[in-house]
Design a protein around this motif. Structure first.
Motif, short mmCIF file in Angstrom:
data_model
loop_
_atom_site.label_atom_id
_atom_site.label_comp_id
_atom_site.label_asym_id
_atom_site.label_seq_id
_atom_site.Cartn_x
_atom_site.Cartn_y
_atom_site.Cartn_z
N ASN A 13 0.82 -1.21 0.00
CA ASN A 13 0.00 0.00 0.00
C ASN A 13 0.86 1.26 0.00
OD1 ASN A 13 -2.74 1.12 0.14
ND2 ASN A 13 -2.09 1.90 2.12
N LYS A 17 0.13 3.82 -2.94
CA LYS A 17 -0.55 5.03 -2.49
C LYS A 17 0.41 6.18 -2.22
CE LYS A 17 -3.77 6.74 1.04
NZ LYS A 17 -4.52 6.40 2.27
N LYS A 23 -3.20 7.29 -9.75
CA LYS A 23 -4.53 7.85 -9.99
C LYS A 23 -5.39 6.83 -10.74
CE LYS A 23 -3.28 11.94 -8.39
NZ LYS A 23 -1.84 11.66 -8.18
N CYS A 46 -3.75 -3.46 -4.76
CA CYS A 46 -3.75 -2.10 -4.21
C CYS A 46 -4.08 -1.09 -5.30
CB CYS A 46 -2.38 -1.78 -3.61
SG CYS A 46 -2.03 -2.65 -2.06
N LYS A 49 -7.84 -1.09 -5.95
CA LYS A 49 -8.58 -0.37 -4.92
C LYS A 49 -8.61 1.13 -5.18
CE LYS A 49 -7.82 -3.70 -1.19
NZ LYS A 49 -7.14 -3.96 0.11
N ARG A 50 -7.63 1.61 -5.95
CA ARG A 50 -7.59 3.02 -6.31
C ARG A 50 -8.24 3.26 -7.67
NH1 ARG A 50 -4.64 6.00 -2.97
NH2 ARG A 50 -4.20 7.66 -4.48
#
Length: 332
Positions: A13, A17, A23, A46, A49-50
């Protein structure tokens, strides 16, 4: 030491992140090998999830020669806005990475090779405060950019002179935005040194980079920018054999001076990225340095690490026994 899956997920993460700052509209390519599928899948999750799409590229040509493939395939990253190099060895110095960065893509070097059976994503050094490391780097870079000669000395016997005329310092702290589009998990300040000028003695008492820690310090002699002699002890023989495997004389060329800035990292020979990141260490990079701002092409890049340096830029001390100091202003 056993790692929890939660700790490994935390590392994944951080990469997606905090370091990549991915993005939703940025398509990601994760370059990896079968050995690191677990880590690559976590990174992919991960990214999902974004809201971002992530593809995996499994490289067949693994090991130290993986960079040769990405030199030969310069346009292989075309079409991706973000790339993570998550193989054994760094590919940030390759032509393909350089071209992707020039096109405006994000690139993170995340070499996952470890020597203790643990996942790199679970190492604590990934949790270093990136703002603090950036601030530390900027202090060092301000002096590196003003100077043209660097002297490095240690109580173990290192005495080296580097030249940096017309060379600009840089830094890595994981965050690709801070690195102008690319970065590395190796948290450090660096400068691409003049490739034909380095001279002196390095006593390698930290790490031999890719091939692990040292049992007995290795004395390495340099002249005219190249390694001219390596001590004939057990670790010196390991280093010599490693370089010879490249069958490339360009791998003997000193091309980078790096200064570790990660206070969470330890130089213990388990991960070469952690070793060269550790605060209180310095390293010399050998071989290719094109992506760092140098001009030397070779079939790879490797680093050797020393401890507790005194570092002088144009005779002004900026580090004492591995600790950053602020020099007194010069009076003219």
């Amino acid at each position: 030491m056993k790692q929890s899956m939660e700790r490994i997920k935390t590392g994944a993460n951080i990469v997606i992140k905090s370091w990549m700052r991915l993005k939703p509209w940025e398509n990601l390519l994760i370059v990896t090998s079968n050995q690191y599928i677990k880590e690559a899948q976590l990174l992919k999750q991960c990214a999902a999830k974004r809201g971002a799409r992530a593809d995996l590229m499994i490289v067949e040509r693994t090991g130290k020669q993986v960079g040769v493939f990405f030199d030969e395939q310069e346009d292989i990253f075309r079409g991706y806005k973000a790339i993570i190099g998550a193989t054994d060895y760094s590919i940030v110095t390759t032509k393909a990475a350089k071209k992707a960065i020039e096109r405006g893509s994000k690139f993170l070097s995340l070499p996952l090779l470890t020597g203790d059976g643990r996942s790199l994503l679970g190492y604590r050094f990934l949790q270093m405060d990136t703002k603090k490391s950036k601030m530390m780097a900027q202090v060092i870079m301000s002096y590196l950019d003003e100077g043209s000669t660097i002297d490095v000395r240690t109580s173990a016997g290192t005495s080296l002179k580097f030249y940096t005329r017309n060379r600009s310092a840089g830094f890595f702290n994981g965050v690709v935005k801070d690195g102008g589009g690319y970065s590395s998990a190796s948290i450090e300040a660096y400068v691409p040194i003049e490739e034909t000028m380095t001279k002196g003695t390095m006593v390698v008492d930290g790490s031999l980079g890719y091939i692990g820690g040292v049992k007995e310090a290795v004395q390495v002699e340099l002249a005219a920018g190249r390694i001219t002699q390596i001590a004939d002890n057990e670790d010196g023989q390991r280093l010599q054999a490693y370089i010879e495997q490249y069958t490339d004389e360009g791998m003997y060329v000193a091309s980078e001076l790096g200064i570790g800035l990660n206070s969470y990292a330890k130089c213990r020979g388990s991960s070469y990225i952690e070793d060269e990141s550790a605060y209180g260490t310095f390293h010399i990079g050998f071989g290719r340095n094109l992506a760092l701002g140098g001009v030397h092409q070779a079939s790879g890049h490797f680093d050797i690490v020393g401890r507790d340096p005194d570092i002088y830029v144009d005779n002004r001390m900026i580090m004492e026994r591995g600790k950053i100091i602020v020099p007194e202003p010069q009076v003219y």
